[in-house]
Design a protein around this motif. Structure first.
Motif, PDB file in Angstrom:
ATOM      1  N   VAL A  66      -5.268  -3.833   5.631  1.00 32.27           N
ATOM      2  CA  VAL A  66      -5.183  -3.523   3.993  1.00 32.27           C
ATOM      3  C   VAL A  66      -6.073  -4.643   3.500  1.00 32.27           C
ATOM      4  N   LYS A  67      -6.407  -3.934   2.487  1.00 35.80           N
ATOM      5  CA  LYS A  67      -7.397  -4.664   1.499  1.00 35.80           C
ATOM      6  C   LYS A  67      -6.956  -4.819  -0.084  1.00 35.80           C
ATOM      7  N   GLU A  68      -6.212  -4.150  -0.293  1.00 33.90           N
ATOM      8  CA  GLU A  68      -5.455  -4.258  -1.560  1.00 33.90           C
ATOM      9  C   GLU A  68      -4.188  -3.956  -1.813  1.00 33.90           C
ATOM     10  N   PHE A  69      -3.414  -4.457  -2.775  1.00 30.15           N
ATOM     11  CA  PHE A  69      -2.049  -4.105  -2.724  1.00 30.15           C
ATOM     12  C   PHE A  69      -1.483  -4.310  -4.231  1.00 30.15           C
ATOM     13  N   GLU A  70      -0.127  -4.078  -4.648  1.00 29.53           N
ATOM     14  CA  GLU A  70       0.207  -4.256  -6.006  1.00 29.53           C
ATOM     15  C   GLU A  70       1.621  -4.813  -5.862  1.00 29.53           C
ATOM     16  N   LEU A  71       2.011  -5.602  -6.988  1.00 27.33           N
ATOM     17  CA  LEU A  71       3.291  -6.183  -7.340  1.00 27.33           C
ATOM     18  C   LEU A  71       3.791  -5.531  -8.493  1.00 27.33           C
ATOM     19  N   ASP A  72       5.151  -5.047  -8.426  1.00 26.01           N
ATOM     20  CA  ASP A  72       5.884  -4.483  -9.759  1.00 26.01           C
ATOM     21  C   ASP A  72       6.069  -5.497 -10.634  1.00 26.01           C
TER      22      ASP A  72
ATOM     23  N   GLN B 210       8.391  -7.537   0.820  1.00 27.94           N
ATOM     24  CA  GLN B 210       8.357  -9.260   1.088  1.00 27.94           C
ATOM     25  C   GLN B 210       7.619  -9.790   0.106  1.00 27.94           C
ATOM     26  N   MET B 211       7.599 -10.967   0.118  1.00 27.54           N
ATOM     27  CA  MET B 211       7.065 -11.746  -1.207  1.00 27.54           C
ATOM     28  C   MET B 211       5.579 -12.134  -0.776  1.00 27.54           C
ATOM     29  N   ALA B 212       4.606 -11.965  -2.014  1.00 25.23           N
ATOM     30  CA  ALA B 212       3.437 -12.670  -1.950  1.00 25.23           C
ATOM     31  C   ALA B 212       3.256 -13.694  -2.862  1.00 25.23           C
TER      32      ALA B 212
ATOM     33  N   ILE C 207       5.980  -7.515  -2.792  1.00 25.13           N
ATOM     34  CA  ILE C 207       5.062  -6.258  -2.878  1.00 25.13           C
ATOM     35  C   ILE C 207       5.803  -5.060  -2.850  1.00 25.13           C
ATOM     36  N   SER C 208       4.960  -4.169  -3.636  1.00 23.93           N
ATOM     37  CA  SER C 208       5.329  -2.711  -3.983  1.00 23.93           C
ATOM     38  C   SER C 208       5.551  -1.823  -3.048  1.00 23.93           C
TER      39      SER C 208
END
Length: 338
Positions: free
Chosen positions: A264-270, A321-323, A337-338
């Motif tokens: 994975v190279k990108e992700f989002e947080l709510d 999980q938490m970033a 993590i969304s």
């Protein structure tokens, strides 16, 4: 200074209380009852009472079982039901240990709340402990920033072996130096599935799909799997390891693939939990407690959501999980993590 110490019956919280008392502070202890695991509290409370008697300090027993059930235990169950991977220790730190317990400390007129966590607080930020092998800044990163001025982590400058050696040098505390370390998730006896079995049927055979949507095997129930797991499911005709890529809880399906597909190279947080005012961060991120810190850029929207672009690919990003975002040894922000 009047300080309330969170006491668990373990060596870390015991030496925390002893250290602060030796420094001349007015110390009180508090044991929190968080869950109803049989026999768990009786043994720990007996240890806390023994330490309090030796130190000559007042101690309290705070029953937070209902709060814990609402803020930690049931969200743990429901997150797994949704096919995500929960982080109960992070929730507990925010809402219980650094939330409800801090409220209790203030009600006693205490100026500070101390815990046995391995971390530091400097200039309004959580920082990595001197003993990086025991560092707990990751799990503390969910804390409300308004709580930080009231917190003390006396062990943040210590190494674990120093703490144990110190306990061993004090006759009345020698038994604490050699006792077994507590489990990471206090209410889980052996496996998290045993907790889920109290609320749902966990043994429902389902389909294993490949990333194209083709059925390639069977599994024992989606709740047995987390992102990156490579065993416990069937993949017909596979000649190399397959890993869980995705969980479709509503259909009781898991999607599997080769290790490269976990990248994975990108992700989002709510919603991001910030310890500074910023709309963009150029920093490092840990996507799991023991993962390597990875360089990234964080862009924060007006609604508090955030998009993260990694400068290096990571494997096995798990929703729920938490970033945690760092500038060297300083925690800048966190989010789920969304």
């Amino acid at each position: 200074m009047k300080i309330l110490v969170a006491m668990s019956g373990g060596v870390d919280s015991t030496i925390t209380a002893y250290t602060l008392l030796k420094q001349g502070h007015e110390v009180q202890g508090c044991y929190m009852k968080l869950h109803g695991k049989p026999g768990y509290h009786e043994e720990n409370i007996a240890k806390v009472e023994r330490v309090a008697k030796f130190l000559g300090i007042k101690h309290h027993i705070l029953d937070l079982q209902e709060d814990f059930k609402k803020a930690v235990y049931m969200p743990f169950v429901n997150t797994y039901k949704e096919g995500k991977t929960p982080n109960p220790c992070a929730w507990c730190n925010r809402f219980i240990k650094l939330g409800k317990l801090l409220e209790f400390a203030k009600s006693l007129g205490c100026e500070k709340l101390a815990t046995g966590h391995y971390a530091r607080i400097e200039d309004g930020f959580i920082k990595v402990a001197v003993d990086e092998s025991k560092d707990q800044s990751y799990f503390l990163a969910s804390a409300d920033k308004n709580a930080l001025p009231y917190l003390i982590f006396p062990l943040g400058e210590q190494r674990k072996e120093q703490v144990k050696a110190y306990a061993a040098s004090i006759k009345e505390l020698q038994s604490f130096a050699t006792q077994k370390e507590s489990a990471e998730i206090c209410f889980v006896e052996d496996t998290y599935v045993q907790v889920l079995e109290q609320f749902m049927n966990t043994k429902i055979s389902g389909e294993v799909l490949d990333s194209s949507g083709k059925v390639v095997g069977k599994h024992d129930g989606y709740m047995h799997y987390t992102i990156g797991k490579r065993r416990g499911f069937e993949v017909k005709g596979a000649h190399e390891p397959h890993f869980v890529l995705k969980i479709n809880a509503d259909k009781n399906q898991i999607v599997v693939g080769k290790k490269e597909e976990l990248k994975v190279k990108e992700f989002e947080l709510d919603k991001i939990n910030l310890f500074l005012d910023a709309k963009e961060l150029d920093c490092e991120v840990k996507i799991r407690y023991r993962s390597k810190a990875t360089p990234c850029v964080v862009k924060i929207a007006d609604d508090g959501s955030a998009k993260i672009k990694l400068k290096e690919e990571v494997y096995g990003l798990a929703s729920g999980q938490m970033a945690v975002f760092y500038d060297k040894d300083k925690v800048l922000a966190s989010g789920f993590i969304s």
